[in-house]
Write a protein that holds these residues in place. Structure first.
Motif, mmCIF file in Angstrom:
data_model
loop_
_atom_site.group_PDB
_atom_site.id
_atom_site.type_symbol
_atom_site.label_atom_id
_atom_site.label_comp_id
_atom_site.label_asym_id
_atom_site.label_seq_id
_atom_site.Cartn_x
_atom_site.Cartn_y
_atom_site.Cartn_z
ATOM 1 N N UNK A 88 3.249 3.568 3.970
ATOM 2 C CA UNK A 88 3.449 2.973 2.757
ATOM 3 C C UNK A 88 4.156 1.563 3.092
ATOM 4 N N UNK A 89 3.714 0.548 2.929
ATOM 5 C CA UNK A 89 4.170 -0.792 3.506
ATOM 6 C C UNK A 89 3.492 -1.981 2.759
ATOM 7 N N UNK A 90 4.170 -3.106 3.149
ATOM 8 C CA UNK A 90 3.919 -4.399 2.617
ATOM 9 C C UNK A 90 4.804 -5.401 3.174
ATOM 10 N N UNK A 91 4.203 -6.710 3.482
ATOM 11 C CA UNK A 91 5.039 -7.689 4.081
ATOM 12 C C UNK A 91 4.715 -9.015 3.508
ATOM 13 N N UNK A 92 5.771 -9.636 2.745
ATOM 14 C CA UNK A 92 5.711 -10.814 2.114
ATOM 15 C C UNK A 92 5.749 -12.210 2.919
ATOM 16 N N UNK A 93 5.822 -11.906 4.301
ATOM 17 C CA UNK A 93 6.175 -13.119 4.983
ATOM 18 C C UNK A 93 4.978 -14.210 5.229
ATOM 19 N N UNK A 149 0.161 -9.033 -10.824
ATOM 20 C CA UNK A 149 0.551 -9.625 -9.292
ATOM 21 C C UNK A 149 1.942 -10.231 -9.438
ATOM 22 N N UNK A 150 2.567 -9.746 -10.656
ATOM 23 C CA UNK A 150 3.984 -10.403 -10.812
ATOM 24 C C UNK A 150 5.142 -9.182 -10.085
ATOM 25 N N UNK A 151 4.878 -7.784 -10.182
ATOM 26 C CA UNK A 151 5.796 -6.919 -9.809
ATOM 27 C C UNK A 151 5.556 -6.657 -8.501
ATOM 28 N N UNK A 152 6.821 -6.529 -7.645
ATOM 29 C CA UNK A 152 6.895 -5.956 -6.325
ATOM 30 C C UNK A 152 6.996 -4.474 -6.364
ATOM 31 N N UNK A 153 5.608 -4.232 -5.730
ATOM 32 C CA UNK A 153 5.728 -2.754 -5.776
ATOM 33 C C UNK A 153 4.504 -2.175 -4.700
ATOM 34 N N UNK A 154 4.472 -0.757 -4.483
ATOM 35 C CA UNK A 154 3.425 -0.290 -3.548
ATOM 36 C C UNK A 154 2.177 0.451 -4.498
ATOM 37 N N UNK A 155 0.966 0.369 -4.275
ATOM 38 C CA UNK A 155 0.037 1.014 -5.061
ATOM 39 C C UNK A 155 -1.046 1.781 -4.145
ATOM 40 N N UNK A 188 0.876 -1.271 0.178
ATOM 41 C CA UNK A 188 0.162 0.037 -0.001
ATOM 42 C C UNK A 188 0.976 1.245 0.095
ATOM 43 N N UNK A 189 0.516 2.103 -0.721
ATOM 44 C CA UNK A 189 1.243 3.620 -1.155
ATOM 45 C C UNK A 189 0.471 4.491 -0.364
ATOM 46 N N UNK A 190 1.062 5.056 0.742
ATOM 47 C CA UNK A 190 0.580 6.265 1.575
ATOM 48 C C UNK A 190 -1.073 6.073 1.855
ATOM 49 N N UNK A 191 -1.237 5.268 2.738
ATOM 50 C CA UNK A 191 -2.465 4.677 3.043
ATOM 51 C C UNK A 191 -3.257 6.077 3.629
ATOM 52 N N UNK A 192 -4.520 6.460 3.047
ATOM 53 C CA UNK A 192 -5.090 7.754 3.453
ATOM 54 C C UNK A 192 -5.421 7.883 4.932
ATOM 55 N N UNK A 201 1.128 -6.903 0.207
ATOM 56 C CA UNK A 201 2.544 -7.633 0.132
ATOM 57 C C UNK A 201 2.512 -9.192 0.149
ATOM 58 N N UNK A 202 1.538 -9.568 0.535
ATOM 59 C CA UNK A 202 1.366 -11.034 0.701
ATOM 60 C C UNK A 202 1.788 -11.999 -0.689
ATOM 61 N N UNK A 203 2.450 -13.150 -0.301
ATOM 62 C CA UNK A 203 2.981 -13.944 -1.305
ATOM 63 C C UNK A 203 2.216 -14.908 -1.580
#
Length: 238
Positions: free
Chosen positions: A38-43, A60-66, A29-33, A91-93
């Protein structure tokens, strides 16, 4: 019943190494309102999930924030494909491990604290012992050896929480919009007895997805079967 945290046994002498990631994932997530994070967790990973029915796989293939609206749209597309009671988060895998692997692996292997891989023979032996909650998933790793090990990645259900007594008393509740919790894994950990699942011998903590917990039933079975590669550290319960 006693409980344990599973970690790599560095003293076992195995040289197995994995350079890879899961095939797909939700964006961060990019800059939650609401909380401005801005965060993500792939664990947190669900390697059994097959996203090929989704039309826009490239999303779903590119690691990024939206922006969170885009994250929520993509989350809604994958939610029907997730295991029951799965906990989607930024960020979930998803999907099988893809990449390269080399070296010698033990019966069990934990290259990262939130991953656990088993040799197929070890998985079958544990299942025959009645260990509950074992779901082995195939990978797409390329091995640089003639006779590669037949590894399977375990998929964990999310269950159990740390006890409030081992967490900061002034901790803030999760963000109401993106779900982020500003938390640090405590060095001294207590498992909350009221949250422990009664039907699983392995599970991933809901509030700290980097921690894999197992029961003494799982530990006893591994020791009885001489399955090596990981170490077990007691996790007190309150």
């Amino acid at each position: 019943m006693r409980y344990f945290i599973i970690e790599e046994d560095k003293a076992a002498g195995y040289t197995g190494s994995i350079d890879g990631t899961h095939k797909w994932g939700l964006p961060g997530v990019f800059r939650c309102p609401t909380c401005q994070s801005t965060w993500g967790d792939n664990s947190r990973a669900y390697p059994s999930v097959d996203l090929t029915p989704v039309a826009s796989l490239a999303d779903f293939e590119e690691v990024r924030a939206e922006p969170i609206e885009e994250y929520e749209r993509l989350c809604a597309l994958v939610r029907p494909l997730l295991p029951p009671d799965a906990l989607p988060e930024p960020g979930m895998s998803l999907g099988p491990l893809v990449g390269r692997a080399t070296g010698r692996f033990g019966a069990l292997s934990s290259p990262w604290p939130w991953w656990l891989l088993l040799q197929r023979e070890a998985l079958e032996k544990l299942q025959a012992e009645g260990v509950r909650g074992l779901k082995g998933c195939p990978h797409q790793l390329h091995f640089h050896q003639r006779q590669p090990p037949e590894l399977l990645e375990l998929e964990f259900l999310d269950a159990g929480r740390l006890h409030p007594d081992c967490l900061p008393p002034d901790r803030k509740p999760p963000c109401a919009r993106c779900g982020r919790e500003r938390r640090t894994l405590p060095k001294s950990r207590l498992l909350d007895a009221s949250t422990i699942p009664v039907h699983l011998d392995l599970f991933r903590l809901v509030d700290f997805s980097t921690v894999i917990v197992c029961t003494e039933r799982f530990v006893d079975a591994c020791q009885r079967l001489s399955l090596d590669g990981v170490a077990f550290h007691a996790l007190p319960v309150r």
